[in-house]
Design a protein around this motif. Sequence first.
Motif, PDB file in Angstrom:
ATOM      1  N   HIS A  76       0.831  -1.204   0.000  1.00 25.46           N
ATOM      2  CA  HIS A  76       0.000   0.000   0.000  1.00 25.46           C
ATOM      3  C   HIS A  76       0.871   1.262   0.000  1.00 25.46           C
ATOM      4  CE1 HIS A  76      -4.252   1.443   1.396  1.00 25.46           C
ATOM      5  NE2 HIS A  76      -3.872   1.963   0.256  1.00 25.46           N
ATOM      6  N   CYS A  77       1.978   1.218   0.727  1.00 26.22           N
ATOM      7  CA  CYS A  77       2.905   2.350   0.714  1.00 26.22           C
ATOM      8  C   CYS A  77       3.469   2.583  -0.681  1.00 26.22           C
ATOM      9  CB  CYS A  77       4.046   2.095   1.699  1.00 26.22           C
ATOM     10  SG  CYS A  77       3.575   2.143   3.446  1.00 26.22           S
ATOM     11  N   LEU A  78       3.822   1.512  -1.388  1.00 24.16           N
ATOM     12  CA  LEU A  78       4.360   1.648  -2.749  1.00 24.16           C
ATOM     13  C   LEU A  78       3.307   2.209  -3.698  1.00 24.16           C
ATOM     14  CD1 LEU A  78       6.395  -1.681  -2.992  1.00 24.16           C
ATOM     15  CD2 LEU A  78       7.325   0.630  -2.802  1.00 24.16           C
ATOM     16  N   ILE A  79       2.058   1.774  -3.546  1.00 21.28           N
ATOM     17  CA  ILE A  79       0.996   2.286  -4.415  1.00 21.28           C
ATOM     18  C   ILE A  79       0.770   3.769  -4.163  1.00 21.28           C
ATOM     19  CG2 ILE A  79      -1.497   2.173  -4.825  1.00 21.28           C
ATOM     20  CD1 ILE A  79      -1.320  -0.838  -4.508  1.00 21.28           C
ATOM     21  N   LYS A  80       0.826   4.188  -2.899  1.00 24.28           N
ATOM     22  CA  LYS A  80       0.659   5.606  -2.591  1.00 24.28           C
ATOM     23  C   LYS A  80       1.772   6.456  -3.201  1.00 24.28           C
ATOM     24  CE  LYS A  80      -3.109   5.683  -0.090  1.00 24.28           C
ATOM     25  NZ  LYS A  80      -4.306   6.467  -0.503  1.00 24.28           N
ATOM     26  N   GLN A  81       2.926   5.837  -3.433  1.00 27.38           N
ATOM     27  CA  GLN A  81       4.035   6.533  -4.069  1.00 27.38           C
ATOM     28  C   GLN A  81       4.032   6.355  -5.588  1.00 27.38           C
ATOM     29  OE1 GLN A  81       7.904   6.009  -1.675  1.00 27.38           O
ATOM     30  NE2 GLN A  81       6.582   4.402  -0.845  1.00 27.38           N
ATOM     31  N   SER A  82       2.971   5.695  -6.117  1.00 20.57           N
ATOM     32  CA  SER A  82       2.812   5.450  -7.563  1.00 20.57           C
ATOM     33  C   SER A  82       3.869   4.498  -8.106  1.00 20.57           C
ATOM     34  CB  SER A  82       2.841   6.775  -8.347  1.00 20.57           C
ATOM     35  OG  SER A  82       1.783   7.611  -7.943  1.00 20.57           O
ATOM     36  N   HIS A  83       4.404   3.631  -7.262  1.00 17.99           N
ATOM     37  CA  HIS A  83       5.344   2.602  -7.703  1.00 17.99           C
ATOM     38  C   HIS A  83       4.547   1.312  -7.925  1.00 17.99           C
ATOM     39  CE1 HIS A  83       8.666   4.958  -5.348  1.00 17.99           C
ATOM     40  NE2 HIS A  83       8.336   5.535  -6.497  1.00 17.99           N
ATOM     41  N   PHE A  84       3.768   1.308  -8.995  1.00 23.24           N
ATOM     42  CA  PHE A  84       2.814   0.209  -9.186  1.00 23.24           C
ATOM     43  C   PHE A  84       3.507  -1.098  -9.574  1.00 23.24           C
ATOM     44  CE2 PHE A  84       0.611   4.205 -10.304  1.00 23.24           C
ATOM     45  CZ  PHE A  84      -0.270   4.238  -9.236  1.00 23.24           C
ATOM     46  N   SER A  85       4.546  -1.018 -10.368  1.00 20.69           N
ATOM     47  CA  SER A  85       5.252  -2.245 -10.757  1.00 20.69           C
ATOM     48  C   SER A  85       5.918  -2.892  -9.549  1.00 20.69           C
ATOM     49  CB  SER A  85       6.285  -1.931 -11.838  1.00 20.69           C
ATOM     50  OG  SER A  85       5.656  -1.424 -13.003  1.00 20.69           O
ATOM     51  N   ASP A  86       6.529  -2.059  -8.703  1.00 16.90           N
ATOM     52  CA  ASP A  86       7.165  -2.604  -7.495  1.00 16.90           C
ATOM     53  C   ASP A  86       6.114  -3.202  -6.553  1.00 16.90           C
ATOM     54  OD1 ASP A  86       9.559  -1.719  -8.509  1.00 16.90           O
ATOM     55  OD2 ASP A  86       9.567   0.145  -7.342  1.00 16.90           O
ATOM     56  N   ALA A  87       4.987  -2.543  -6.440  1.00 16.10           N
ATOM     57  CA  ALA A  87       3.929  -3.075  -5.578  1.00 16.10           C
ATOM     58  C   ALA A  87       3.410  -4.402  -6.110  1.00 16.10           C
ATOM     59  CB  ALA A  87       2.786  -2.063  -5.479  1.00 16.10           C
ATOM     60  N   LEU A  88       3.254  -4.503  -7.434  1.00 17.60           N
ATOM     61  CA  LEU A  88       2.760  -5.744  -8.003  1.00 17.60           C
ATOM     62  C   LEU A  88       3.775  -6.868  -7.832  1.00 17.60           C
ATOM     63  CD1 LEU A  88       0.295  -6.809  -9.479  1.00 17.60           C
ATOM     64  CD2 LEU A  88       1.396  -6.231 -11.649  1.00 17.60           C
ATOM     65  N   ALA A  89       5.061  -6.523  -7.936  1.00 15.58           N
ATOM     66  CA  ALA A  89       6.098  -7.536  -7.708  1.00 15.58           C
ATOM     67  C   ALA A  89       6.071  -8.016  -6.257  1.00 15.58           C
ATOM     68  CB  ALA A  89       7.465  -6.962  -8.066  1.00 15.58           C
ATOM     69  N   LEU A  90       5.803  -7.103  -5.325  1.00 13.51           N
ATOM     70  CA  LEU A  90       5.729  -7.487  -3.924  1.00 13.51           C
ATOM     71  C   LEU A  90       4.500  -8.339  -3.643  1.00 13.51           C
ATOM     72  CD1 LEU A  90       6.774  -7.236  -1.022  1.00 13.51           C
ATOM     73  CD2 LEU A  90       5.526  -5.075  -0.842  1.00 13.51           C
ATOM     74  N   LEU A  91       3.367  -7.966  -4.234  1.00 13.04           N
ATOM     75  CA  LEU A  91       2.127  -8.715  -4.003  1.00 13.04           C
ATOM     76  C   LEU A  91       2.127 -10.054  -4.708  1.00 13.04           C
ATOM     77  CD1 LEU A  91      -0.373  -5.757  -4.462  1.00 13.04           C
ATOM     78  CD2 LEU A  91       0.081  -6.956  -2.321  1.00 13.04           C
ATOM     79  N   GLY A  92       2.796 -10.130  -5.840  1.00 15.00           N
ATOM     80  CA  GLY A  92       2.767 -11.342  -6.636  1.00 15.00           C
ATOM     81  C   GLY A  92       1.484 -11.432  -7.459  1.00 15.00           C
ATOM     82  N   GLU A  93       1.505 -12.286  -8.446  1.00 15.00           N
ATOM     83  CA  GLU A  93       0.341 -12.438  -9.313  1.00 15.00           C
ATOM     84  C   GLU A  93      -0.471 -13.686  -8.982  1.00 15.00           C
ATOM     85  OE1 GLU A  93       1.402 -12.186 -13.386  1.00 15.00           O
ATOM     86  OE2 GLU A  93       2.465 -10.288 -13.177  1.00 15.00           O
ATOM     87  N   HIS A  94      -0.084 -14.376  -7.929  1.00 14.88           N
ATOM     88  CA  HIS A  94      -0.792 -15.604  -7.556  1.00 14.88           C
ATOM     89  C   HIS A  94      -1.989 -15.259  -6.692  1.00 14.88           C
ATOM     90  CE1 HIS A  94      -1.585 -19.705  -6.326  1.00 14.88           C
ATOM     91  NE2 HIS A  94      -1.482 -19.343  -5.058  1.00 14.88           N
ATOM     92  N   THR A  95      -3.139 -15.792  -7.043  1.00 16.27           N
ATOM     93  CA  THR A  95      -4.366 -15.585  -6.276  1.00 16.27           C
ATOM     94  C   THR A  95      -4.594 -16.793  -5.361  1.00 16.27           C
ATOM     95  OG1 THR A  95      -5.353 -14.293  -8.051  1.00 16.27           O
ATOM     96  CG2 THR A  95      -6.842 -15.201  -6.402  1.00 16.27           C
TER      97      THR A  95
END
Length: 637
Positions: A76-95
């Motif tokens: 959430h901190c990365l998204i607030k900083q508009s670092h969307f690629s880094d946030a997605l890498a941290l969250l992962g794409e696995h559901t």
Amino acid sequence: MEKFLRDWRQDALNKAQYDSAIFIGDKLLAMTKDDHDAFWLAQVHFAAGNFTRAHALLAKQDLIASNSSCRYLAAHCLIKQSHFSDALALLGEHTPTHLFTSNPKRKIGRSNARAAPGRLSSKTPSHGDDSAAEESSNRRYEASMCYLRGLCYAKQNAFDRAKEAYKDALRIDVQCFEAFSQLVKNSLMSPDEEDEFMQSLDFGFIKAPGDDPDVEDEPADYVQYLYQTQLSKYRNPRAFNTAIESLSTHYGLEHNADIMLARADLLYTQCRFRDALSITDQILEDDKYNFAVYPVHLACLYELRKVNVLFLIAHELADTHPDEPCTWLAVGIYYFLTGKIADARRYFSKASMMDANFGPAWIGFAHTFAAEGEHDQAVTAYSTAARLFTGTHLPQVFLGMQNHAMNNMTAAEEFLKTAYSLCKTDPLLLNEMGIVLYHQDRLKDAAKMFTQALRIADEMDSDPVAWLGARTNLGHAYRRLRLHDEALEEFDQVLRDGGKDAAVFCAKGLIYLDKGEADEAARVLHEALAIHPQDPIATELLNKALDESASADIGLPPDGGGGGLDAEFDRFEQELGERKFAAKLRLETKARGKAAATAAVAKDKGKSAAKPGRWDAGGPDYNKRRAGGVMEMSDDE
């Protein structure tokens, strides 16, 4: 001391005294070195807007990979900083599909867990309750991470993946309203898809605390009703009305802003603009900065042509909230209503740049091009809106309208069919489909579409005045199908509902001419000219009606006898022959020779061929006037 400092930190956080909470939380973490205290200090930094500092603290304490709550906060901190690629890498794409509440294994596990405590010792239930609470907390954080994953996909314009991520969040935790709000607010699902998805969600997973079986299912119904009020108003009105009635009568939400806004939205889709405006006025009177209300409120003001009210709202919002997209939407709508299209386009564009997912701004921006006849640019703008808001049919409808205006009937039909696949219950869409079919000479299909549009509008309890155009179009379709009585009935209904309209009287006059009732045609065409004295269509049709009426009055009745039309034609032929013979005698006495006479005749023929006849000169303009008048007069009389 640790308990004292934790209470102090929490009290400061509750009061939004972030400096105090950070100061005390830092001392507490230095004393305890506890991961929970580090997490809460990061929470305080996040609440204070120190997103970089919060993420750095979590990384320094090596907490990001430790549990779902810390990973969620870091992303959430990365998204607030508009670092969307880094946030997605941290969250992962696995559901985590194993957490879906619709999974039967999860339901069996929950039932076994209920039966187990009776066989455990007195200490075990407490431990079991802690485990259940921890599992519930992890489930909620996993759902929230799916929501954050959807935000990242949306920022990367991967709207299909964003939609699936939001839906996964709700499948894991149906109480993740943020994900539901993104799905509904951004129109990512069609009305049919919304209804199907709602039925697939396991609202039964929501249980009230306690052992009373009579109330444990009540929260599930409550949440389902709340969600139902936020869905599209074009689908399942019975479920919507049930939800509104239950929430209003049983839970006292009749005057709640969200419930009232849902009612206003329904009234707007029914074209009952005054009723919708009265509700939005009540909401804004209680809270004039409820920005969720403004799109519907401003649309109603535009439809009712309340220029002064729009000016006051736009002026006040520009002074108090210049950072809100709704402010510049209001300014754009005011300029659009007053005919200042270029200024309207500038402010619609400003609103869309402030919030790329603000649908009304995108539609308004495209409308400005359509208003100026810039069809290519309008198509581009509507296409962008259709790409951003895949679940709503309106951009596709507007694309069909623009292609129709450019006479691209095939493309118009395809766009309208796409819109129909998204929503089958919008009278506006059905009317537009009927118009395209009409101009393709598919008159029976067009009449069915117009009839269906009027039927659905009636079922929706829509304002009949709003659909006079569809009824008029149905009358034109009947006229060209030679269903004269049905056409006259529709036109009479239009005149009763909408007052006097010269175009409708012209259409009635055309029908009476086609039926051979010239006198009746002349009467209704006089009514048309009484409304619009300079109407060229009514004038020309009236002349034709008077000629036919006069022709019927001259001579004997057309009874087929010897003194009827045949005798009249014989006298005409005889007179024509006498005139030809007299002209021939004059030419012979005046002739200078056969060659000269032939040349003169040839010359006269050349002049007469070069001189345009009345219908050659007037035909195209006449057709153009008819096309500019009413829809049916662009084809045949």
